[in-house]
Design an enzyme around this catalytic site. Sequence first.
Site, PDB file in Angstrom:
ATOM      1  N   ARG A  45       0.866  -1.183   0.000  1.00  0.00           N
ATOM      2  CA  ARG A  45       0.000   0.000   0.000  1.00  0.00           C
ATOM      3  C   ARG A  45       0.901   1.232   0.000  1.00  0.00           C
ATOM      4  O   ARG A  45       1.967   1.214   0.626  1.00  0.00           O
ATOM      5  CB  ARG A  45      -0.867   0.021   1.263  1.00  0.00           C
ATOM      6  N   SER A  48       2.236   2.246   3.298  1.00  0.00           N
ATOM      7  CA  SER A  48       2.840   1.210   4.134  1.00  0.00           C
ATOM      8  C   SER A  48       4.170   1.656   4.750  1.00  0.00           C
ATOM      9  O   SER A  48       5.031   2.218   4.076  1.00  0.00           O
ATOM     10  CB  SER A  48       3.067  -0.054   3.311  1.00  0.00           C
ATOM     11  N   HIS A 105      -0.343 -20.155   2.924  1.00  0.00           N
ATOM     12  CA  HIS A 105      -1.298 -20.857   3.784  1.00  0.00           C
ATOM     13  C   HIS A 105      -2.563 -21.021   2.947  1.00  0.00           C
ATOM     14  O   HIS A 105      -2.912 -20.130   2.163  1.00  0.00           O
ATOM     15  CB  HIS A 105      -1.557 -20.028   5.050  1.00  0.00           C
ATOM     16  N   GLU A 228       9.285 -21.796  32.692  1.00  0.00           N
ATOM     17  CA  GLU A 228      10.068 -23.018  32.465  1.00  0.00           C
ATOM     18  C   GLU A 228       9.635 -23.796  31.225  1.00  0.00           C
ATOM     19  O   GLU A 228      10.304 -24.744  30.819  1.00  0.00           O
ATOM     20  CB  GLU A 228      10.007 -23.926  33.702  1.00  0.00           C
TER      21      GLU A 228
HETATM   22  P1  NAD Z   1       2.206 -10.197   8.543  1.00  0.00           P
HETATM   23  O1  NAD Z   1       1.057  -9.740   9.364  1.00  0.00           O
HETATM   24  O2  NAD Z   1       3.540 -10.343   9.179  1.00  0.00           O
HETATM   25  O3  NAD Z   1       2.418  -9.225   7.296  1.00  0.00           O
HETATM   26  C1  NAD Z   1       1.360  -8.779   6.546  1.00  0.00           C
HETATM   27  C2  NAD Z   1       1.826  -7.781   5.486  1.00  0.00           C
HETATM   28  O4  NAD Z   1       0.669  -7.419   4.719  1.00  0.00           O
HETATM   29  C3  NAD Z   1       2.387  -6.489   6.050  1.00  0.00           C
HETATM   30  O5  NAD Z   1       3.405  -6.049   5.184  1.00  0.00           O
HETATM   31  C4  NAD Z   1       1.195  -5.542   5.949  1.00  0.00           C
HETATM   32  O6  NAD Z   1       1.596  -4.205   5.821  1.00  0.00           O
HETATM   33  C5  NAD Z   1       0.548  -6.018   4.673  1.00  0.00           C
HETATM   34  N1  NAD Z   1      -0.886  -5.700   4.583  1.00  0.00           N
HETATM   35  C6  NAD Z   1      -1.832  -5.802   5.554  1.00  0.00           C
HETATM   36  N2  NAD Z   1      -3.032  -5.425   5.089  1.00  0.00           N
HETATM   37  C7  NAD Z   1      -2.837  -5.084   3.791  1.00  0.00           C
HETATM   38  C8  NAD Z   1      -3.680  -4.594   2.774  1.00  0.00           C
HETATM   39  N3  NAD Z   1      -4.990  -4.392   3.013  1.00  0.00           N
HETATM   40  N4  NAD Z   1      -3.144  -4.359   1.558  1.00  0.00           N
HETATM   41  C9  NAD Z   1      -1.848  -4.565   1.313  1.00  0.00           C
HETATM   42  N5  NAD Z   1      -0.985  -5.026   2.243  1.00  0.00           N
HETATM   43  C10 NAD Z   1      -1.483  -5.272   3.463  1.00  0.00           C
HETATM   44  O7  NAD Z   1       1.741 -11.558   7.841  1.00  0.00           O
HETATM   45  P2  NAD Z   1       2.502 -12.980   7.833  1.00  0.00           P
HETATM   46  O8  NAD Z   1       2.517 -13.547   9.206  1.00  0.00           O
HETATM   47  O9  NAD Z   1       3.760 -12.846   7.069  1.00  0.00           O
HETATM   48  O10 NAD Z   1       1.441 -13.853   7.014  1.00  0.00           O
HETATM   49  C11 NAD Z   1       1.342 -13.788   5.615  1.00  0.00           C
HETATM   50  C12 NAD Z   1       0.881 -15.152   5.112  1.00  0.00           C
HETATM   51  O11 NAD Z   1       1.867 -16.130   5.436  1.00  0.00           O
HETATM   52  C13 NAD Z   1      -0.416 -15.640   5.720  1.00  0.00           C
HETATM   53  O12 NAD Z   1      -1.118 -16.351   4.737  1.00  0.00           O
HETATM   54  C14 NAD Z   1       0.050 -16.582   6.814  1.00  0.00           C
HETATM   55  O13 NAD Z   1      -0.902 -17.570   7.156  1.00  0.00           O
HETATM   56  C15 NAD Z   1       1.257 -17.202   6.137  1.00  0.00           C
HETATM   57  N6  NAD Z   1       2.258 -17.806   7.022  1.00  0.00           N
HETATM   58  C16 NAD Z   1       2.761 -17.102   8.085  1.00  0.00           C
HETATM   59  C17 NAD Z   1       3.739 -17.671   8.876  1.00  0.00           C
HETATM   60  C18 NAD Z   1       4.356 -16.911  10.027  1.00  0.00           C
HETATM   61  O14 NAD Z   1       5.107 -17.519  10.771  1.00  0.00           O
HETATM   62  N7  NAD Z   1       4.112 -15.635  10.226  1.00  0.00           N
HETATM   63  C19 NAD Z   1       4.198 -18.978   8.606  1.00  0.00           C
HETATM   64  C20 NAD Z   1       3.709 -19.656   7.494  1.00  0.00           C
HETATM   65  C21 NAD Z   1       2.727 -19.053   6.710  1.00  0.00           C
HETATM   66 MG    MG Z   2      -1.622 -20.621  10.964  1.00  0.00          MG
HETATM   67 MG    MG Z   3      10.626 -27.559  38.387  1.00  0.00          MG
END
Ligand code: NAD
Ligand code: MG
Ligand code: MG
EC number: 1.1.1.86
Length: 329
Positions: A45, A48, A105, A228
């Site tokens: 965005r 952002s 995901h 712990e």
């Molecule tokens: P996050 O919350 O860390 O990041 C989201 C990003 O999207 C940010 O840059 C934010 O500014 C942007 N954003 C939010 N709303 C927006 C909008 N309306 N328009 C444009 N950009 C927008 O997200 P994440 O944890 O990296 O998750 C992203 C995907 O990865 C999800 O599908 C999640 O399930 C998957 N995932 C996450 C992890 C994890 O450990 N965090 C692991 C595996 C898979």
């Molecule tokens: Mg999850």
């Molecule tokens: Mg103990």
Amino acid sequence: MIYDKDADLEKLRGKTVAIIGYGSQGHAHALNLRDSGVDVVVGLRPESSSRAEAEREGLRVLPVADAAREGDVVMILIPDERQAEVWEREIREGIAPGNLLLFAHGFSIHYGQIEPSSDVDVGMVAPKGPGHLVRRQFQEGKGVPGLAAVHQDATGQARELVLAYAKGIGCTRAGVIETTFREETETDLFGEQAVLCGGLTELVRAGFETLVKAGYDPRLAYFECLHELKLIVDLMYEGGITGMRHSISNTAEYGDLTRGKRVIGEPSRRAMKEILAEIQSGEFAREWIAENRAGGENFQRLREEGKRHQIEQVGRELRAMMPWIANRG
Ligand code: NAD
Ligand code: MG
Ligand code: MG
Ligand code: MG
Ligand code: MG
Ligand code: MG
């Protein structure tokens, strides 16, 4: 298992990969792919706060719609509950026939929140670790294991491209398991609800409350029931349950073996089965989508209630005494 030798980065040559979102996963995917020699553009965005950060890394940043249009491969890494609206407003139009749409995901696809047209490829590359680990492991020449899936193969090339992407972010260095959107989505939701997040936080609070109600010092209750945990989880992470049991005292191990099943007995297992059934039927997804449509008020209220629990107050005071802990609360 798919390893480096089973995937070909050349499949991405001549293609532009658009990474939509620059959060936990977004920054790691963008930087790892760039370092793997892939042409990357980041979609954000205009307002952002991540924009400057991505540009500092030398990445090209465009508005979401422009990045989606430029990408031959478009990876959606914005929060799951925002994906459907951003898809409709800014991404859908930019996805040309033969493009590959990727997710980390399966929620949006599996529960029908996003319905790409039948002439595009749809796949998933889901690292099994948070973004910062995905980036750090890559920089150290290693990788985080991942899951890969193909939901729709319009070009006949989807699987090879998905695996090339997994290689580009370092996952095939550790190993990639092929799965389906359904299996990834349902197991991910179940794990976080029943064990990792929901089950664990209630287990910790129930233990803490039991000790405090019986008159014990809340600080000791915090140490025993929350602090712990890390030690125990680290041991399980490294050696499984057997490895953990090997390291704890025999007294602790005997208590574990004879008492654990009384805490997590039939009622808990029944609840787990019900929770899984709600995930499988789509009931949980409908509830979560409706919650977001309604503005997330209930979610916000539950979040605030959680923050007011006594264990949070006690924890803040104790963590302040332990400077080696990166205190995030
Ligand atoms: P996050 O919350 O860390 O990041 C989201 C990003 O999207 C940010 O840059 C934010 O500014 C942007 N954003 C939010 N709303 C927006 C909008 N309306 N328009 C444009 N950009 C927008 O997200 P994440 O944890 O990296 O998750 C992203 C995907 O990865 C999800 O599908 C999640 O399930 C998957 N995932 C996450 C992890 C994890 O450990 N965090 C692991 C595996 C898979
Ligand atoms: Mg999850
Ligand atoms: Mg103990
Ligand atoms: Mg495109
Ligand atoms: Mg998960
Ligand atoms: Mg022992």
